[in-house]
Design an enzyme around this catalytic site. Structure first.
Site, mmCIF file in Angstrom:
data_model
loop_
_atom_site.group_PDB
_atom_site.id
_atom_site.type_symbol
_atom_site.label_atom_id
_atom_site.label_comp_id
_atom_site.label_asym_id
_atom_site.label_seq_id
_atom_site.Cartn_x
_atom_site.Cartn_y
_atom_site.Cartn_z
ATOM 1 N N SER A 130 0.804 -1.233 0.000
ATOM 2 C CA SER A 130 0.000 0.000 0.000
ATOM 3 C C SER A 130 0.832 1.275 0.000
ATOM 4 O O SER A 130 0.276 2.367 -0.164
ATOM 5 C CB SER A 130 -0.938 -0.005 1.208
ATOM 6 O OG SER A 130 -1.909 -1.032 1.065
ATOM 7 N N ASP A 158 -17.548 1.110 -1.403
ATOM 8 C CA ASP A 158 -16.708 -0.065 -1.153
ATOM 9 C C ASP A 158 -17.504 -1.089 -0.350
ATOM 10 O O ASP A 158 -17.769 -0.901 0.833
ATOM 11 C CB ASP A 158 -15.457 0.357 -0.395
ATOM 12 C CG ASP A 158 -14.611 -0.844 0.013
ATOM 13 O OD1 ASP A 158 -14.767 -1.922 -0.596
ATOM 14 O OD2 ASP A 158 -13.791 -0.692 0.939
ATOM 15 N N ASP A 174 -11.000 -6.494 -0.582
ATOM 16 C CA ASP A 174 -10.386 -5.475 0.242
ATOM 17 C C ASP A 174 -9.825 -6.142 1.497
ATOM 18 O O ASP A 174 -10.285 -7.219 1.899
ATOM 19 C CB ASP A 174 -11.420 -4.420 0.641
ATOM 20 C CG ASP A 174 -10.774 -3.157 1.177
ATOM 21 O OD1 ASP A 174 -10.699 -2.176 0.419
ATOM 22 O OD2 ASP A 174 -10.348 -3.149 2.348
ATOM 23 N N HIS A 222 -15.306 -0.375 3.296
ATOM 24 C CA HIS A 222 -15.200 0.884 4.037
ATOM 25 C C HIS A 222 -16.359 1.840 3.747
ATOM 26 O O HIS A 222 -16.302 3.000 4.149
ATOM 27 C CB HIS A 222 -13.882 1.588 3.673
ATOM 28 C CG HIS A 222 -12.653 0.800 4.039
ATOM 29 N ND1 HIS A 222 -12.059 0.850 5.272
ATOM 30 C CD2 HIS A 222 -11.911 -0.086 3.304
ATOM 31 C CE1 HIS A 222 -10.990 0.059 5.289
ATOM 32 N NE2 HIS A 222 -10.887 -0.530 4.109
ATOM 33 N N CYS A 252 -7.823 1.925 1.497
ATOM 34 C CA CYS A 252 -8.888 1.132 0.873
ATOM 35 C C CYS A 252 -8.389 0.471 -0.408
ATOM 36 O O CYS A 252 -8.091 1.139 -1.395
ATOM 37 C CB CYS A 252 -10.079 2.043 0.576
ATOM 38 S SG CYS A 252 -11.402 1.227 -0.328
#
Length: 635
Positions: free
Chosen positions: A330, A354, A369, A375, A388
């Site tokens: 990430s 999401d 995810d 989220h 996310c």
């Protein structure tokens, strides 16, 4: 009485006598002519040649090895220096029975099993006419004892040599490097570089790190002594002397105190950290854990220690910061988010819903995810704060792999930074062209989805992540990372400053850049994935957590850390810069097999930033673990 008749022919005999006398005289004259011609040839025609040979028998020329240059950190602390010591050395081809000689020597000077092993190893790597050390660092008593018995040991002598020492031991070992004995491969390289003459008499040269990369600066210029010797080879007097020129001293950009703080922060964990001044490219800390003691290599490392280092499962000789290749996870998302804004595929307020997964149009495969259930509604700012995955799956699909490659490569990912030590790995930022060339396969849409969250074919070194973060921190200006800050010329004390070298400046919209920066600051505040690491900070800093997968999970399979073998667990990542408004440090941290960036890597970064900016360590509430919450703290 009868008269006696004379039968001899005197005239003829006299004539033969004169003839023989002439022949003899001619032969003698011929011999004298031959002798004279030979004398003339040797004394006149070949005078210079034989005079040179006579002088060579009388005069010996010995090289004088120069003092190796010293290495300091940015504050003047010594990282590598020299000291003089006596060594007991043997020329193998000057003794008939080497083992017997060593046995006899051991009655005068202590020679252990480790000394014998090292000597045999040196013999395998060297020429038999070279002087090889059987014992180093002799005491004064041992020197005196051998001197009294020297006549018993032809081919053995005591020499005063300079030895390298690294007073910090394992600290910064991968940066400073070490020197080792010159081998055949080194000799070939020196000869190819037309530098072999300058290494006459030298036994050692740099092998890795600064010692290797700046070898020509550190080595110096070899001197020579012209000495008159007797028939036994004993020195009578020194005729002339050309003194050696010491190597140049190097001052690194490294702060060794900061380096110590960083290395201790890792504890027994494996990993890497690179900290850079984003305004200059100065490398402030460069950590690869575990390290090694470079002093082990100075005399020639023994087999026991070599086996421990070379066969260790922790690979202490591997420079993880420079050559370790890991999926960026990430920590790749800030560059994806900026690409979305710059290429107008997203706006700051544009939201997605999401639900916990993303599917390609017409496909039933779900890219999940990290948070089950998702989220909810996520815009660009929140996508970074909570990390996310679903947001970036969709963004990657909309951008396409070629746009991702073209934009993100500007930040140095997927290629070497050009740092001033050898051995840097290039990393991998994939593209359609790369996959076709590497695998002879076309690029699929699913490949792009994984790249969007820093997984898939994506690979980067901690150095490249720090470099990319520094570009982000500086507003788009890339400075070449460098470890050497200053070179002092030993001849005239002239100081050469290594000034900042801007490579290029990216044409980025300041408004878009500000959106990314604000989100990265929010990552370290309540609700962000690095909230605990940011708690109580005396300054504002920006960061991004990341998790780098080591093994892939089957679809629908849940990652449960304590059920996975330790070496197969995810790596923890964190990139950051501080202070947020006027960055003085940008860094990347990787902790191998430690799970999540917010829990393992971010606290290490906080320790380093606090020490660099405040001169002290952070408050005790910055821990090495983070409680589970609903704000993405596990990414």
């Amino acid at each position: 009485m009868k008269r006696r008749v004379e039968l001899r022919n005197h005239p003829r005999e006299l004539r033969f006598f004169h003839m023989r006398l002439g022949i003899g005289a001619g032969f003698v004259l011929l011999l004298f002519l031959l002798l004279f011609s030979r004398f003339f040839y040797l004394q006149v025609s070949q005078r210079d040649h034989y005079h040179t040979l006579a002088e060579a028998n009388r005069i010996s020329i010995a090289p004088i090895v120069p003092n190796r240059g010293l290495i300091f950190d940015r504050n003047g602390e010594v990282l590598a220096h020299n000291y003089s010591a006596y060594t007991l050395e043997i020329v193998p081809n000057r003794t008939a029975n080497l083992e017997a000689l060593i046995d006899e020597l051991s009655t005068i000077v202590e020679i252990g099993a480790r000394d014998r092993k090292r000597f045999r190893k040196l013999m395998d790597e060297s020429k038999r006419f070279e002087s090889l050390p059987i014992r180093t660092r002799l005491s004064d008593v041992e020197v005196a004892r051998f001197a009294a018995n020297r006549y018993r040991f032809p081919g053995v002598e005591i020499k005063a040599r300079l030895f390298r020492q690294y007073p910090k031991g394992e600290i910064a070992s991968h940066v400073v490097g070490y020197i080792g004995r010159i081998n055949d491969r080194d000799l070939e390289q020196l000869e190819a570089g037309k530098n072999l003459a300058n290494y006459r008499g030298s036994l050692y040269m740099g092998k890795i790190g600064i010692e290797q990369s700046y070898e020509q600066e550190l080595h110096g210029i070899t001197g020579f002594e012209e000495m008159e010797t007797d028939a036994a080879g004993r020195i009578i007097r020194v005729i002339s002397r050309t003194p050696p020129v010491s190597g140049n001293d190097l001052t690194l950009s490294l702060d060794i105190r900061l380096q110590e703080v960083a290395e201790k922060a890792f504890g027994d964990r494996r990993g890497a950290l690179v900290a850079i001044d984003p305004a200059t490219g100065d490398v402030l800390a460069f950590v690869s854990k575990p390290g090694f003691d470079p002093n082990l290599f100075v005399d020639g490392i023994d087999s026991e220690n070599w086996d421990l280092l070379n066969n260790s499962i922790d690979r202490p000789l591997n420079n993880r910061a420079l050559r370790g290749l890991y999926p960026p996870g990430s920590t790749f998302k800030p560059f994806m988010a900026l690409a979305g804004l710059e290429l107008k595929k997203r706006t700051p307020r544009q939201e997605i819903s999401d639900t916990g997964y993303f599917s390609l149009p017409g496909s039933s495969h779900r890219f999940r995810d990290w948070k089950a259930g998702g989220h909810g509604y996520v815009d660009l700012h929140k996508s970074l704060v909570v990390s996310c995955d679903t947001y970036y799956y969709g963004l990657a699909h909309d951008l396409g792999i070629d746009s991702i490659f073209n934009f993100v490569s500007q930040f140095g990912l997927g290629k070497k930074t050009g740092i001033d030590i050898e051995g840097e790995a290039g990393g991998l930022l994939p593209s359609q062209e790369w996959k076709m060339k590497r695998y002879k396969q076309k690029w699929y849409a699913g490949d792009t989805i994984s790249v969007g969250i820093g997984q898939g074919y994506n690979l980067a070194t901690p150095l490249q992540l720090a470099f990319a973060t520094a570009i982000l921190a500086s507003g788009g200006t890339a400075f070449r990372p460098h470890l050497v800050k200053r070179i002092r010329n030993s001849k005239d004390d002239d100081i050469q400053e290594i000034t900042a070298q801007p490579l290029y400046t990216l044409d980025l919209d300041p408004v878009n850049l500000e959106h990314i920066r604000n989100a990265l600051v929010a990552v370290t505040q309540p609700g962000g994935t690095a909230a605990l690491a940011g708690a109580g900070a005396a300054y504002t800093f920006a960061g991004k957590t990341g998790t780098s997968q080591v093994i892939g999970m089957k679809q629908g399979e849940k990652y449960v850390e304590n059920k996975i073998q330790e070496r197969h667990r995810d790596h923890a990542l964190f990139v950051a810069y501080a202070p947020a408004q006027a960055p003085r440090i940008a860094l990347a941290v990787l902790v191998e097999n430690s799970g999540h960036g917010g829990a393992a890597a971010a606290p290490v970064a906080r320790l380093v930033m606090d020490y660099h900016l405040l001169g002290r360590l952070p408050a005790e509430q910055v821990a090495n673990s983070i409680p589970e919450d609903e704000n993405g703290a596990y990414d």
